[in-house]
Design an enzyme around this catalytic site. Structure first.
Site, PDB file in Angstrom:
ATOM      1  CB  CYS A  75      35.358 -18.495  10.664  1.00 14.83           C
ATOM      2  SG  CYS A  75      35.505 -16.840  10.963  1.00 14.83           S
ATOM      3  CG  ASP A  78      -1.891  -1.043   1.191  1.00 19.29           C
ATOM      4  OD1 ASP A  78      -1.807  -1.708   0.193  1.00 19.29           O
ATOM      5  OD2 ASP A  78      -2.588  -1.232   2.081  1.00 19.29           O
ATOM      6  CB  CYS A  94      38.773 -15.233  14.988  1.00 21.32           C
ATOM      7  SG  CYS A  94      37.642 -15.006  13.397  1.00 21.32           S
ATOM      8  CE  LYS A 149      -8.554   5.153   4.454  1.00 22.18           C
ATOM      9  NZ  LYS A 149      -8.232   3.926   3.731  1.00 22.18           N
ATOM     10  CE  LYS A 165      -3.297   5.481   4.192  1.00 23.57           C
ATOM     11  NZ  LYS A 165      -3.884   5.362   2.800  1.00 23.57           N
ATOM     12  CB  SER A 191     -11.443   8.073  -3.010  1.00 21.18           C
ATOM     13  OG  SER A 191     -10.885   9.214  -3.550  1.00 21.18           O
ATOM     14  CB  CYS A 221      34.334 -18.515  14.713  1.00 13.61           C
ATOM     15  SG  CYS A 221      36.055 -18.510  14.441  1.00 13.61           S
TER      16      CYS A 221
HETATM   17  S1  IVH Z   1     -16.088   7.770   4.495  1.00  9.90           S
HETATM   18  C1  IVH Z   1     -16.345  10.532   1.373  1.00  9.90           C
HETATM   19  N1  IVH Z   1     -15.160   6.593   6.681  1.00  9.90           N
HETATM   20  O1  IVH Z   1     -11.529   4.731   3.325  1.00  9.90           O
HETATM   21  C2  IVH Z   1     -16.261   9.476   2.444  1.00  9.90           C
HETATM   22  N2  IVH Z   1     -14.362   5.714   4.802  1.00  9.90           N
HETATM   23  O2  IVH Z   1     -10.155   6.173   0.684  1.00  9.90           O
HETATM   24  C3  IVH Z   1     -15.612   8.270   2.049  1.00  9.90           C
HETATM   25  N3  IVH Z   1     -12.670   3.913   5.029  1.00  9.90           N
HETATM   26  O3  IVH Z   1     -13.317   3.620   0.468  1.00  9.90           O
HETATM   27  C4  IVH Z   1     -15.829   6.895   2.776  1.00  9.90           C
HETATM   28  N4  IVH Z   1     -13.040   3.715   7.275  1.00  9.90           N
HETATM   29  O4  IVH Z   1     -12.997   1.952   2.120  1.00  9.90           O
HETATM   30  C5  IVH Z   1     -15.144   6.466   5.505  1.00  9.90           C
HETATM   31  N5  IVH Z   1     -14.910   5.632   8.803  1.00  9.90           N
HETATM   32  C6  IVH Z   1     -14.775   5.652   7.545  1.00  9.90           C
HETATM   33  C7  IVH Z   1     -13.614   4.596   6.779  1.00  9.90           C
HETATM   34  C8  IVH Z   1     -13.418   4.809   5.430  1.00  9.90           C
HETATM   35  C9  IVH Z   1     -12.648   3.045   6.460  1.00  9.90           C
HETATM   36  C10 IVH Z   1     -12.282   3.538   3.745  1.00  9.90           C
HETATM   37  C11 IVH Z   1     -13.419   3.236   2.875  1.00  9.90           C
HETATM   38  C12 IVH Z   1     -13.262   4.249   1.629  1.00  9.90           C
HETATM   39  C13 IVH Z   1     -11.732   4.485   1.680  1.00  9.90           C
HETATM   40  C14 IVH Z   1     -11.716   6.053   1.492  1.00  9.90           C
END
Ligand code: IVH
Length: 676
Positions: free
Chosen positions: A403, A34, A434, A119, A309, A83, A427
């Site tokens: 060795c 990732d 050594c 997340k 992240k 996303s 060894c």
């Molecule tokens: S909200 C616009 N809440 O993160 C809001 N997403 O990159 C979008 N994810 O596809 C989603 N925990 O798979 C939201 N508490 C959470 C989350 C969450 C994990 C993942 C989910 C989404 C990705 C966003």
């Protein structure tokens, strides 16, 4: 760089990320971690921001996720699944909040509440409920169109099939994450690379019965289309989800202020390893729905949310070579030289392979693509080998039988205590002959807890060894300073300083000296115990003549392993020579017994059985505080045997035979003028 050159690089990166997407989404076989994926995505977006002429329909900034695969029926999301943009630092978060404030023309003191939600790293799904019934379940797909996996999702226990709560909306898409718990993943380890893959693979089984076999979980966190939803903010929505029968993340929190977001992030990151599900960051969402609506979206991500992240502690790299390092005890430790890679902000180019058995068990070979993990301050190690990337030329690694430093035979010693051969190969040379062992021994000799010689660092040990200035510890105190003064990089002053620091350390405690010798299994604590027992260097050295090794068993804390090791040490003639030489050159202080004149002076004790009101540890410290000693077996040296409940019969019998005084706890305490 020319415009065309930049464009070429940009398009290549896009091609690569789309290849990664294809393997990840369609084949369930991620090509990269990732972290590598995120980094590439970030690079592309940075290029686009810097060079506005760069454009591609296939850019990750335009495409959400990846197109759905052909094998399931496709269906459109009534409201697209967006996303999230990523934040990696406090600065990114401050920026995120600043943009929001600018957008709504508010000053810095305007307080925004965020729903902070760990997340979960799984697969998102959208569940459509009509009149309380689950009618359809879609995967995210490309965000606009997902795969219809209703039957598979229906097998998940956490997903309610019917909801009869009065306030449940007439129609709503409940969205959340499908994932697998780490403890459940244990059983699927052989089939999938990680829990996320296991979840995605199971969800996309052709036969729902196959999905059912896998313990998938579902946590709800947002919604898509709705008709009749009556909540005004995210935290209330989460509460409602729970009332309606969905699981929500127990670590969700309502927080305002970037500083508090960071505190929460740090707290959760600490807990991360103990959680039963993988999380890769924290999602922050503006809590107020009205404000969310006002802020809207940028491209394919909302302006009102961001994913903060965690930095990854794993990365994929390639083994360029396997080197054998030789430690001061002669242990041969294989080390993988890997293509330098950044793991959680630290550049890593070495990973320990522990020992020969580890290489065999994991079948690690030069040229292999491997996952490297760096946890805390420990040396990075290899987690796994990607066998799919193994080339024919990557042949099995043959561990050297000789060795690599001195050519002596190497052996795996038989351990008489575990009754097994050691995993470590050593060894067999007698230490100082050594090169590698000698250098490591000398580094240890001058190190902080040993002689602690200022300015005599590892590099100096190495260079002096090469110049044949030192080979044995005593050489340090007989250095040819005139020769050193002529060496490159050495001036008069630095030679004087070195001479001063060495002479200063000629006065040394017995305990430091014993530790400095680097006897296997004799670390700081054991060196202290030995020095207290022997008191003088002469007593210690005479062990080679008296051969009274068994008596060392009387020292509490010293066991068979340590005694065998001390015995080994004295059986090597060069070690005796080193001791004799050091005795001539050094002023070794006798070990002092803290309170020499306490009430229990010259008295020794042994406890057998369970005592009433005091613990054994307390008895031991009471004895030592009052200048007495504790022994670990009955012998002529013993003065008192303290007995408690269920004493060892044999000890009492031998004590009686040797006419040793047998006392109980009260009598012992009376000796100290105490009562229990
Ligand atoms: S909200 C616009 N809440 O993160 C809001 N997403 O990159 C979008 N994810 O596809 C989603 N925990 O798979 C939201 N508490 C959470 C989350 C969450 C994990 C993942 C989910 C989404 C990705 C966003």
């Amino acid at each position: 760089m020319k415009k065309s050159e930049i464009n070429k690089q940009y398009l290549n990166k896009i091609k690569l990320i789309n290849k990664f997407n294809k393997f990840y989404f369609d084949k369930n076989k991620p090509l990269v971690s990732d972290q590598v994926y995120d980094d590439l995505k970030k690079e592309i977006i940075e290029l686009e921001n810097r060079y506005t002429f760069l454009k591609s329909k296939k850019s990750p900034s335009r495409v959400v996720g990846h197109r759905p695969s052909k094998s399931f029926k496709k269906s459109s999301h009534k409201v697209p699944m967006l996303s999230l943009s990523n934040a990696f630092s406090e600065e990114d978060l401050l920026n995120f909040e600043k943009k929001i404030l600018n957008f709504i023309s508010k000053k810095e003191d305007f307080k925004i509440s965020y729903s902070a939600e760990p997340k979960i790293d799984g697969i998102s799904a959208s569940l459509t409920y009509k009149n309380g019934n689950l009618v359809r379940g879609l995967s995210r797909g490309d965000g606009k169109e997902g795969e219809d996996i209703t039957d598979n999702l229906s097998t998940i226990k956490d997903i309610p099939k019917k909801i009869s709560s009065e306030d449940f909306p007439e129609e709503i898409d409940i969205r959340g994450e499908v994932f697998i718990q780490n403890t459940d993943f244990e059983y699927l380890k052989d089939k999938f690379a990680n829990p996320r893959n296991a979840a995605s693979g199971s969800l996309r089984q052709k036969n729902p019965e196959d999905t059912q076999k896998i313990p998938l979980k579902f946590i709800a966190y947002t919604f898509g289309f709705d008709s009749g939803l009556k909540v005004k903010n995210q935290s209330d929505y989460l509460k409602k989800l729970n009332e309606w029968g969905f699981k929500i993340n127990p670590l969700n929190k309502l927080i305002s202020g970037v500083k508090n977001l960071i505190d929460n992030y740090n707290e959760i990151e600490k807990k991360r390893a103990d959680l039963n599900f993988d999380i890769d960051g924290i999602v922050y969402k503006v809590n107020d729905f009205a404000l969310q609506k006002r802020l809207g979206n940028v491209a394919n991500a909302p302006r009102w949310a961001i994913a903060h992240k965690f930095s990854s502690n794993k990365a994929v790299s390639q083994i360029e070579d396997i080197e054998i390092q030789i430690g001061r005890t002669g242990a041969l430790t294989p080390v993988a030289k890997i293509k330098p890679i950044n793991i959680g902000g630290v550049q890593v180019s070495n990973a320990t392979l522990h020992n020969e058995d580890e290489i065999i068990r994991k079948d690690i070979r030069i040229g292999d693509t491997v996952t490297v993990e760096r946890a805390g301050d420990v040396i990075p190690h290899i987690l796994s080998v990607d066998l799919k990337k193994r080339k024919k030329k990557n042949i099995k690694f043959i561990f050297p039988e000789k060795c690599p430093s001195c050519g002596s035979k190497t052996i795996k010693e038989y351990n008489s205590i575990t009754k097994k051969n050691d995993a470590v190969r050593r060894c067999t040379s007698e230490g100082y002959f050594c090169e590698k062992i000698s250098v490591e021994k000398l580094k240890h000799f001058v190190s902080k807890d040993a002689f602690n010689i200022d300015g005599f660092g590892k590099k100096i040990v190495e260079s002096f060894w090469k110049l044949k200035l030192i080979q044995f510890p005593q050489d340090i105190f007989k250095l040819d300073y005139n020769r050193i003064a002529n060496l490159e990089g050495w001036g008069k002053l630095s030679v004087e300083n070195l001479k001063y620091s060495i002479n200063e350390k000629k006065n040394i405690s017995l305990e430091r000296l014993i530790y400095a010798l680097g006897i296997r299994h004799i670390g700081l604590e054991n060196a202290k115990l030995l020095s207290k027992y022997f008191i003088s260097f002469t007593n210690f050295k005479n062990l080679s003549k008296t051969n009274k090794y068994d008596e060392l068993l009387n020292i509490d804390g010293i066991g068979e392993t340590q005694i065998n090791s001390v015995k080994n040490f004295f059986s090597v003639s060069i070690n005796l020579k080193v001791l004799n030489e050091l005795e001539k050159l050094l002023d070794i202080k006798k070990s002092k017994n803290n309170q020499k004149n306490g009430i229990l002076k010259d008295k020794s004790f042994l406890v057998t059985g369970k005592l009433g009101s005091i613990s054994r540890a307390e008895v031991k410290s009471l004895i030592e505080e009052n200048s007495g000693t504790t022994l670990s077996s009955v012998s002529k040296k013993l003065n008192y045997l303290i007995t408690g409940e269920k004493p060892t019969k044999k000890k009492i019998e031998s004590a009686k035979a040797l006419k040793i005084k047998i006392i109980d706890q009260d009598e012992f305490l009376k000796m100290l003028n105490k009562t229990s």
